[in-house]
Structure formats: structure tokens, C-alpha cells
Design a protein around this motif. Structure first.
Motif, PDB file in Angstrom:
ATOM      1  N   SER A  66       0.727  -1.466   0.024  1.00 21.79           N
ATOM      2  CA  SER A  66       0.166  -0.283   0.003  1.00 21.79           C
ATOM      3  C   SER A  66       0.644   1.326  -0.463  1.00 21.79           C
ATOM      4  O   SER A  66       1.069   2.444   0.681  1.00 21.79           O
ATOM      5  N   GLY A  67       2.270   1.248  -0.476  1.00 21.01           N
ATOM      6  CA  GLY A  67       2.947   2.615  -0.832  1.00 21.01           C
ATOM      7  C   GLY A  67       3.383   2.539  -0.021  1.00 21.01           C
ATOM      8  O   GLY A  67       4.240   3.417   0.232  1.00 21.01           O
ATOM      9  N   ARG A  68       3.530   1.101   1.212  1.00 17.63           N
ATOM     10  CA  ARG A  68       4.451   1.696   2.274  1.00 17.63           C
ATOM     11  C   ARG A  68       5.900   0.802   2.530  1.00 17.63           C
ATOM     12  O   ARG A  68       5.341  -0.462   1.475  1.00 17.63           O
ATOM     13  N   TRP A  69       7.009   0.631   2.496  1.00 17.29           N
ATOM     14  CA  TRP A  69       8.202  -0.138   2.367  1.00 17.29           C
ATOM     15  C   TRP A  69       8.072  -0.852   4.134  1.00 17.29           C
ATOM     16  O   TRP A  69       8.512   0.480   4.901  1.00 17.29           O
TER      17      TRP A  69
ATOM     18  N   LEU B 186      20.394  -2.751  14.141  1.00 13.34           N
ATOM     19  CA  LEU B 186      19.841  -3.369  13.529  1.00 13.34           C
ATOM     20  C   LEU B 186      19.880  -1.936  13.242  1.00 13.34           C
ATOM     21  O   LEU B 186      20.630  -1.974  11.929  1.00 13.34           O
ATOM     22  N   GLU B 187      19.089  -1.035  13.470  1.00 13.22           N
ATOM     23  CA  GLU B 187      18.757   0.329  13.001  1.00 13.22           C
ATOM     24  C   GLU B 187      20.121   1.272  12.954  1.00 13.22           C
ATOM     25  O   GLU B 187      20.893   1.513  12.316  1.00 13.22           O
ATOM     26  N   PHE B 188      20.921   1.186  14.288  1.00  5.45           N
ATOM     27  CA  PHE B 188      21.678   1.810  14.146  1.00  5.45           C
ATOM     28  C   PHE B 188      23.210   1.426  12.960  1.00  5.45           C
ATOM     29  O   PHE B 188      23.523   2.159  12.178  1.00  5.45           O
ATOM     30  N   GLU B 189      23.203   0.343  12.885  1.00  5.29           N
ATOM     31  CA  GLU B 189      23.655   0.037  11.466  1.00  5.29           C
ATOM     32  C   GLU B 189      23.189   0.031  10.365  1.00  5.29           C
ATOM     33  O   GLU B 189      24.431   0.706   9.132  1.00  5.29           O
ATOM     34  N   LEU B 190      22.257   0.014   9.720  1.00  2.00           N
ATOM     35  CA  LEU B 190      21.602   0.312   8.700  1.00  2.00           C
ATOM     36  C   LEU B 190      21.740   1.515   8.101  1.00  2.00           C
ATOM     37  O   LEU B 190      22.430   2.051   7.567  1.00  2.00           O
ATOM     38  N   ASP B 191      21.354   2.451   9.524  1.00  2.00           N
ATOM     39  CA  ASP B 191      21.881   3.574   9.153  1.00  2.00           C
ATOM     40  C   ASP B 191      23.344   4.372   8.886  1.00  2.00           C
ATOM     41  O   ASP B 191      23.087   5.245   8.203  1.00  2.00           O
ATOM     42  N   LYS B 192      23.657   4.210   9.567  1.00  2.00           N
ATOM     43  CA  LYS B 192      25.384   4.127   9.333  1.00  2.00           C
ATOM     44  C   LYS B 192      25.621   3.883   7.695  1.00  2.00           C
ATOM     45  O   LYS B 192      26.894   4.927   7.117  1.00  2.00           O
ATOM     46  N   ILE B 193      24.696   2.518   7.186  1.00  2.00           N
ATOM     47  CA  ILE B 193      25.516   2.717   5.735  1.00  2.00           C
ATOM     48  C   ILE B 193      24.652   3.104   4.895  1.00  2.00           C
ATOM     49  O   ILE B 193      24.967   3.475   3.800  1.00  2.00           O
ATOM     50  N   ASN B 194      23.399   3.443   5.544  1.00  2.00           N
ATOM     51  CA  ASN B 194      23.100   4.418   4.503  1.00  2.00           C
ATOM     52  C   ASN B 194      22.520   3.253   2.672  1.00  2.00           C
ATOM     53  O   ASN B 194      22.270   4.112   1.837  1.00  2.00           O
ATOM     54  N   ILE B 195      22.223   2.365   3.611  1.00  2.00           N
ATOM     55  CA  ILE B 195      21.409   1.173   1.745  1.00  2.00           C
ATOM     56  C   ILE B 195      20.095   0.921   0.774  1.00  2.00           C
ATOM     57  O   ILE B 195      20.025   0.579   0.037  1.00  2.00           O
TER      58      ILE B 195
ATOM     59  N   PRO C 133      17.247   2.759  -0.183  1.00  2.00           N
ATOM     60  CA  PRO C 133      17.307   4.177  -0.380  1.00  2.00           C
ATOM     61  C   PRO C 133      15.396   4.748   0.273  1.00  2.00           C
ATOM     62  O   PRO C 133      15.073   6.330  -0.162  1.00  2.00           O
ATOM     63  N   ASN C 134      14.528   4.397   0.199  1.00  2.00           N
ATOM     64  CA  ASN C 134      13.022   4.563   0.848  1.00  2.00           C
ATOM     65  C   ASN C 134      13.646   4.573   2.108  1.00  2.00           C
ATOM     66  O   ASN C 134      13.601   3.963   3.083  1.00  2.00           O
ATOM     67  N   LYS C 135      12.243   5.435   2.806  1.00  2.00           N
ATOM     68  CA  LYS C 135      11.972   5.336   4.292  1.00  2.00           C
ATOM     69  C   LYS C 135      11.202   4.176   4.524  1.00  2.00           C
ATOM     70  O   LYS C 135      10.486   2.635   3.517  1.00  2.00           O
ATOM     71  N   TYR C 136      11.182   3.607   5.073  1.00  2.00           N
ATOM     72  CA  TYR C 136      10.559   1.395   5.241  1.00  2.00           C
ATOM     73  C   TYR C 136      10.654   1.449   6.983  1.00  2.00           C
ATOM     74  O   TYR C 136      10.857   2.393   7.942  1.00  2.00           O
ATOM     75  N   TYR C 137       9.520   1.003   7.100  1.00  2.00           N
ATOM     76  CA  TYR C 137       9.204   0.470   8.676  1.00  2.00           C
ATOM     77  C   TYR C 137      10.120  -0.804   8.788  1.00  2.00           C
ATOM     78  O   TYR C 137       9.602  -1.289   7.688  1.00  2.00           O
ATOM     79  N   LEU C 138      10.388  -0.465  10.047  1.00  2.00           N
ATOM     80  CA  LEU C 138      11.621  -2.478  10.502  1.00  2.00           C
ATOM     81  C   LEU C 138      11.228  -3.066  11.588  1.00  2.00           C
ATOM     82  O   LEU C 138      10.171  -1.836  13.270  1.00  2.00           O
ATOM     83  N   THR C 139      10.191  -3.951  11.411  1.00  2.00           N
ATOM     84  CA  THR C 139      10.107  -4.884  12.444  1.00  2.00           C
ATOM     85  C   THR C 139      10.481  -7.017  12.414  1.00  2.00           C
ATOM     86  O   THR C 139      11.642  -6.339  12.128  1.00  2.00           O
ATOM     87  N   VAL C 140      10.887  -6.136  13.869  1.00  2.00           N
ATOM     88  CA  VAL C 140      12.066  -7.700  14.389  1.00  2.00           C
ATOM     89  C   VAL C 140      10.934  -8.813  15.348  1.00  2.00           C
ATOM     90  O   VAL C 140      10.651  -7.776  16.264  1.00  2.00           O
ATOM     91  N   SER C 141      10.486 -10.000  14.956  1.00  2.00           N
ATOM     92  CA  SER C 141       9.988 -10.789  15.730  1.00  2.00           C
ATOM     93  C   SER C 141      10.370 -12.272  15.604  1.00  2.00           C
ATOM     94  O   SER C 141      11.513 -12.632  14.767  1.00  2.00           O
ATOM     95  N   SER C 142       9.991 -12.713  15.833  1.00  2.00           N
ATOM     96  CA  SER C 142       9.817 -14.372  16.008  1.00  2.00           C
ATOM     97  C   SER C 142       9.210 -15.106  15.014  1.00  2.00           C
ATOM     98  O   SER C 142       8.052 -14.550  14.491  1.00  2.00           O
TER      99      SER C 142
END
Length: 147
Positions: free
Chosen positions: A32-35, A60-69, A71-80
Motif C-alpha cells: 500500500s505504498g509503504r516499504w 540493526l537500525e544503528f548499523e543500517l543508518d550508518k551505511i544507508n543502503i 533508498p526508501n523510508k521503511y518500517y523495521l519490524t523484528v519478530s519471532s
């Protein structure tokens, strides 16, 4: 150049190892238009706690922000993997021996209990009968909630 999922898998795998966890899956998709970046983690010795998810998410958020791979705004979820987690390999069947599961083969679908695993042969009890499957015969399998 590696795609986003491959790069995230490499980073998430290292982070999971730091916390003595396993990386189960990584999904990156648009809905629905969201990553969304969905990370699924597992603990081979115990259940996944909210603290486990929080620790992996923050690192993970810290590491991904450092390398900026990404390109889109995204929602990060971590689950089992969840209560109805897929059983994807022989090791999963060994780990969940005694648990209720659903197994689909080319011919049928069975619901019952994983009784034993020896040399890639899974012994399964369903409706009071014991059935043996070669792991290769199983198209899909997952745990079932045992009420």
C-alpha cells in the motif's frame, strides 16, 4: 552489487550471532505504498523475548543508518517465527520432536505429532497411526497450536 535483502541478511546475521540468536528470515516489500523491512529471529535454545527483538532492532537500525543502503523510508519490524512457525529443515523437526505439526506432501495433508527423526526420516503420529516421511517428500510443514 548485492541487493538490499542480501546486504541486510549479512548485517542481521552478525547481529543475531552477537546475541546468540539465529536469523530466520529477512523480507523487504512494499505494501500500500509503504516499504517494510521484516526481520525474523529465532533462539534455538529458548523462546524469543521482546527484549531479544528490541536488542536486534536497535542494533540493526544503528548499523543500517550508518551505511544507508535502503533508498526508501521503511518500517523495521523484528519478530519471532511465531507459534505456527514453518519447519524448514531436518534440524527443525529434531528440535520440535513431540510437538504438534501439519505436514503437506504431494498427496495429502496430515496433522499430528512429530515422534522421531532418524537419518532424514520423520516419524509422525496422526489419528493413532504412525507414518514415516522422507524429509524430501514434505512440501510444506509448520507447527500447530496444541490446545
Amino acid at each position: 552489487m548485492k541487493d538490499i535483502v542480501s546486504q541486510v541478511k549479512d548485517i542481521a546475521q552478525k547481529i543475531c550471532e552477537e546475541f546468540h540468536l539465529e536469523l530466520f528470515d529477512v523480507k523487504y516489500y512494499n505494501k500500500s505504498g509503504r516499504w517494510f523491512l521484516e526481520i525474523i529471529i529465532d533462539n534455538p535454545y529458548d523462546y524469543i523475548s521482546t527484549k531479544d527483538c528490541e536488542n536486534v532492532s536497535r542494533k540493526l537500525e544503528f548499523e543500517l543508518d550508518k551505511i544507508n543502503i535502503i533508498p526508501n523510508k521503511y518500517y523495521l519490524t523484528v519478530s519471532s517465527p511465531g507459534l505456527n512457525r514453518p519447519l524448514r529443515n531436518v534440524k527443525d523437526f529434531e528440535r520440535f520432536t513431540g510437538k504438534k505439526a501439519k505436514i503437506k506432501t504431494r498427496e495429502n495433508t496430515y496433522i499430528g505429532y512429530i515422534k522421531n527423526v532418524v537419518d532424514n526420516i520423520i516419524t509422525f503420529e496422526t489419528d493413532g497411526k504412525f507414518i514415516e516421511f522422507k524429509f524430501e517428500e514434505i512440501k510444506k510443514a509448520n507447527l500447530e497450536i496444541d490446545i
